[in-house]
Design a protein around this motif. Structure first.
Motif, short mmCIF file in Angstrom:
data_model
loop_
_atom_site.label_atom_id
_atom_site.label_comp_id
_atom_site.label_asym_id
_atom_site.label_seq_id
_atom_site.Cartn_x
_atom_site.Cartn_y
_atom_site.Cartn_z
N GLU A 140 41.99 38.13 55.36
CA GLU A 140 42.44 36.82 54.89
C GLU A 140 42.24 35.72 55.94
N LEU A 198 32.27 40.00 45.47
CA LEU A 198 32.86 41.30 45.77
C LEU A 198 31.93 42.41 45.27
N ILE A 225 35.95 39.34 39.49
CA ILE A 225 36.62 40.51 40.07
C ILE A 225 36.01 41.74 39.41
N LEU A 283 43.85 38.30 46.37
CA LEU A 283 42.57 37.59 46.38
C LEU A 283 42.79 36.10 46.13
N ASN A 312 40.49 31.68 46.45
CA ASN A 312 39.05 31.82 46.54
C ASN A 312 38.44 31.04 45.38
#
Length: 294
Positions: free
Chosen positions: A121, A129, A153, A168, A171
């Motif tokens: 982070e 990802l 995701i 997450l 972002n």
């Protein structure tokens, strides 16, 4: 005789320590050197003396001749994480949080089968990802909030069977919430604040029986909140505001008696669950404090 035994024990301990350090595979040491160079080690806050044994290097933990932890939290790391990190085959903890690392994630970082904690982070990581998480059966914490990650995701994230924390937030992730998340039965914290996630939530949230924190605020979710969420009896922190939910009526039957924070765009529910300025002391963006350096 006692002095002889004491001396022998000291020799044994020193020899054991030497053997542990001496057995560090050359490929692991080389990766550490590459990592140091790629992240501008000469500018680190706590620098490595590359002439000394790796066991003396700040943030490096070695056990049984292998690197088991790399903890370089808030250490002024810049540049990128070099490819090849999977050579650290016994790595359990990787904490590079609160630095300014940029570039994309190495493709092999999610091949680290022994990893239990991955904390990246507060960096500047970009790209998307990976799709495959099937090797990460031991991972319990995946925290990559406040980066520049894009894309969706991946559905494969549901294969991280021991995951307890997925953060997450902050972002640029988009698309829908993957249904595979409902397979994460040990999940305690799901934090996705401040992305561009959208659409109806098709995940059966009721299957996340250990969930304590659900933070979905400031996305573009729509439709009705899944009715199964009402069965989550361990919820403590819920933040849903800043979305386009059509209805939150299922929460009228919420069974949790542990709620400390509840925020939504439904003022009636906010009042019902006691959400007010006095107890809104743990908004999602206040959780990014450096209180944990594991």
């Amino acid at each position: 005789m006692k002095n002889v035994l004491t001396y022998a024990c000291m020799i044994l301990m020193l020899t054991s320590s030497f053997m542990v350090n001496a057995q560090l595979p050359s490929k692991e040491k080389q990766y550490l050197l590459d990592f140091n160079k790629s992240t501008h080690g000469e500018q680190w806050q706590n620098k490595w003396n590359l002439q000394e044994d790796p066991s003396t290097w700040y943030g490096v933990e070695i056990k049984d001749g292998h690197v088991t932890a790399l903890k370089l939290y808030r250490n002024n790391l810049k540049g990128s994480i070099p490819d090849g990190i999977s050579i650290l085959s016994e790595l359990k903890t990787l904490n590079l949080a609160f630095n300014t690392i940029d570039g994309e994630l190495p493709e092999d970082i999610f091949l680290l089968a022994t990893l239990t904690s991955l904390k990246l982070e507060m960096n500047k990581l970009k790209g998307s990802l990976p799709q495959d998480y099937s090797k990460m059966t031991n991972l319990e914490e995946l925290s990559m909030f406040n980066n520049l990650l894009q894309g969706e995701i991946p559905n494969g994230i549901g294969d991280i069977s021991n995951l307890k924390t997925l953060n997450l937030s902050s972002n640029y992730l988009e698309g829908s919430l993957p249904k595979s998340i409902e397979k994460l039965h040990k999940l305690e914290r799901l934090e996705l604040f401040g992305n561009k996630l959208a659409g109806a939530i098709e995940v059966d949230l009721g299957r996340l029986v250990n969930l304590k924190e659900l933070i979905l605020s400031y996305n573009q979710f729509q439709g009705d909140l899944p009715s199964s969420m009402a069965t989550l009896s361990n919820l403590e922190f819920v933040q849903l505001q800043g979305n386009d939910f059509r209805s939150l009526n299922s929460l009228l039957r919420l069974q949790s008696s542990k709620l400390a924070v509840f925020d939504s765009d439904d003022e009636f529910l906010n009042m019902k669950f006691g959400a007010n300025e006095a107890n809104r002391t743990r908004l999602v963006d206040t959780k990014y404090e450096d209180t944990k350096r594991n």
